[in-house]
Design an enzyme around this catalytic site. Structure first.
Site, PDB file in Angstrom:
ATOM      1  N   LYS A  22       0.855  -1.192   0.000  1.00  0.00           N
ATOM      2  CA  LYS A  22       0.000   0.000   0.000  1.00  0.00           C
ATOM      3  C   LYS A  22       0.881   1.228   0.000  1.00  0.00           C
ATOM      4  O   LYS A  22       2.047   1.161   0.393  1.00  0.00           O
ATOM      5  CB  LYS A  22      -0.876   0.025   1.261  1.00  0.00           C
ATOM      6  N   THR A  31     -14.979  -3.071  -7.113  1.00  0.00           N
ATOM      7  CA  THR A  31     -15.052  -3.157  -5.652  1.00  0.00           C
ATOM      8  C   THR A  31     -16.517  -3.249  -5.216  1.00  0.00           C
ATOM      9  O   THR A  31     -16.903  -4.120  -4.432  1.00  0.00           O
ATOM     10  CB  THR A  31     -14.358  -1.954  -5.000  1.00  0.00           C
ATOM     11  N   SER A  52      -8.086  -5.953 -10.559  1.00  0.00           N
ATOM     12  CA  SER A  52      -6.728  -5.445 -10.793  1.00  0.00           C
ATOM     13  C   SER A  52      -5.830  -6.590 -11.270  1.00  0.00           C
ATOM     14  O   SER A  52      -4.986  -6.414 -12.157  1.00  0.00           O
ATOM     15  CB  SER A  52      -6.138  -4.856  -9.510  1.00  0.00           C
TER      16      SER A  52
HETATM   17  N1  GLU Z   1      -7.296   0.027  -3.097  1.00  0.00           N
HETATM   18  C1  GLU Z   1      -8.045  -1.163  -3.356  1.00  0.00           C
HETATM   19  C2  GLU Z   1      -8.104  -2.029  -2.108  1.00  0.00           C
HETATM   20  O1  GLU Z   1      -7.961  -1.545  -1.018  1.00  0.00           O
HETATM   21  C3  GLU Z   1      -7.579  -1.898  -4.599  1.00  0.00           C
HETATM   22  C4  GLU Z   1      -6.192  -2.414  -4.575  1.00  0.00           C
HETATM   23  C5  GLU Z   1      -5.721  -2.952  -5.920  1.00  0.00           C
HETATM   24  O2  GLU Z   1      -6.510  -3.003  -6.847  1.00  0.00           O
HETATM   25  O3  GLU Z   1      -4.540  -3.324  -5.996  1.00  0.00           O
HETATM   26  O4  GLU Z   1      -8.361  -3.199  -2.166  1.00  0.00           O
END
Ligand code: GLU
Length: 437
Positions: A108, A192, A365
């Site tokens: 992250k 999501t 993703s």
């Molecule tokens: N930010 C999103 C999460 O918290 C997506 C992360 C991604 O696609 O790598 O799952």
């Protein structure tokens, strides 16, 4: 290094492992590996502002664990970003990918900034400069960023372009959540929300729900919140409350969700990046009985399903006892504190944990990364079907495990993740393995 005055979100995140390890069979070495990130990078991001002044932003990227594959996770732009938060989010990504079986580790990143105060060009300079600072730390086989709170496809596009420029070749697979013409995947935008929707459809099947009888409150009306509300509304569910960072509305007859989305996005300031409009001002909601509510009020409404889709630590020891929803679907990361978990469980409230409920984003993703590497692009129907399969399989595995162990669904999800991680750690050779040879 900035410190947070809020309870340590990272320590709280790790505490979930203690509960889950009883129901899995993790080697002690795995638990030890999961106590801290593999690598943490903190950078300064100097940006020339439109008025000629220089501002230096703090940025982070954390690679938490790569046992199951290259680390993967979003980049957040928010004034409250700090190292603790980024570490917690990277830990959650590790458990999320493992829980649903996506072959990635967890990572992250974030920049401490209120992006709504920047002009579009300032935002682009910040995004490109941040990538220059972390370019040596990320890569399509090592660590792959994506959007998160207050970042979006436009920003991912700038970042991919900057990384490619530095490498002297096109590297679309370095980042996901890109605009479609730059190698993005169909179906990533609503992934999501759609993943959470598939979880709710599983409950509908299990409990025999009639959508028209189910009242839903959604906290947060960004990408994930808008799409889950849209899909549920289209299915006949009654979305009775929505909110964003300015506050919310409660509409007992049901919010006209497509109209709320249109109005929220109509005034996107900064050329399609942020919305100036709030759901508070939704004209269509000025029906009889509609009233303005705060984000805190929304959480305590008498509804059937509560969907926190904003930030972490929304349901805590302070308000957990007043939650009336029977089911909570965590579209945000970390919306519920460990103390609140106990209270909710005691009240018989079912919580679909973040590492399952919001895993649709990272799943698509993964599809985007695959398509970039293959140079072959899928149809939207293909993306939806593959996403549905992964979500339903993970949901059923975790739900079954919850029944088997008589635990809450979060503990079952972590146990599920621990078993997958453990199998990989054992395959690499642990202490007991080396001791026998
Ligand atoms: N930010 C999103 C999460 O918290 C997506 C992360 C991604 O696609 O790598 O799952």
């Amino acid at each position: 290094m900035s410190t947070s005055s809020t309870p340590n979100v990272f320590t709280a995140a790790l505490s979930r492992l203690d509960k889950a390890r009883r129901f899995a069979t993790p080697d002690g070495e795995l638990i030890e590996r999961l106590q801290q990130p593999l690598a943490t990078l903190q950078v300064a991001v100097p940006v020339r502002m439109d008025d000629g002044s220089l501002r230096i932003f703090q940025g982070y990227r954390v690679r938490y664990n790569d046992t199951l594959g290259p680390t993967k996770g979003g980049l957040r732009y928010h004034p409250a970003v700090d190292l603790n938060e980024v570490q917690a989010l990277a830990f959650w990504m590790t458990c999320k990918c493992a829980a649903v079986g996506v072959p990635f580790g967890g990572g992250k990143g974030g920049v401490v900034v209120n992006p709504k105060e920047l002009s579009r060009l300032e935002l682009e300079r910040l995004s490109r400069r941040f990538i220059q600072q972390i370019a040596g730390f990320i890569g399509p086989d090592t660590d792959i960023p994506a959007p998160d709170v207050y970042t979006n496809p436009t920003i991912m596009g700038w970042m991919m372009d900057e990384y490619s420029r530095l490498q002297g070749r096109k590297v679309p697979a370095v980042i996901t959540g890109k605009p479609i013409p730059l190698g993005g995947s169909l179906g990533r935008e609503d992934a999501t929300g759609r993943g959470a929707y598939y979880c709710i459809k599983e409950f509908e099947r299990i409990h025999g729900w009639h959508p028209a009888d189910i009242r839903i409150a959604v906290q947060g009306f960004g990408n994930a919140g808008q799409h889950v509300a849209r899909l549920l509304h289209a299915d006949g569910y009654r979305v009775v409350a929505i909110s964003d960072s300015h506050g919310g509305v409660f509409c007992p007859d049901g919010v006209e969700v497509p109209e709320a989305i249109r109005q929220k996005n109509a005034t996107r300031g900064l050329a399609d990046v942020y919305c100036a409009e709030s759901v508070r001002n939704c004209e269509h909601c000025t029906r009889v009985g509609t009233k303005a509510i705060s984000n805190a009020d929304l959480l305590e409404l008498d509804v059937d399903i509560l969907i926190p889709a904003a930030m972490e630590n929304q349901i805590t020891a302070a308000n957990a006892a007043r939650i009336k929803a029977r089911t909570i679907v965590e579209v945000a990361n970390g919306p519920t504190s460990p103390e609140a978990d106990e209270v909710l469980h005691g009240h018989g409230i079912q919580v679909v944990p973040d590492i399952l409920a919001n895993a649709g984003g990272v799943t698509v993703s993964y599809f985007e990364w695959l398509q970039n590497r293959a140079g072959l692009y899928w149809t939207e129907a293909e993306v939806h079907e593959r996403l549905r399969q992964i979500m339903v399989t993970a949901f059923q595995g975790i739900h079954g495990r919850m029944r088997e162990h008589q635990c809450d669904m979060r503990t079952a999800a972590y146990a599920h993740a621990l078993d997958r991680l453990n199998a990989a750690v054992e395959a690499q050779g642990t202490y007991s393995y080396f001791n026998h040879h």
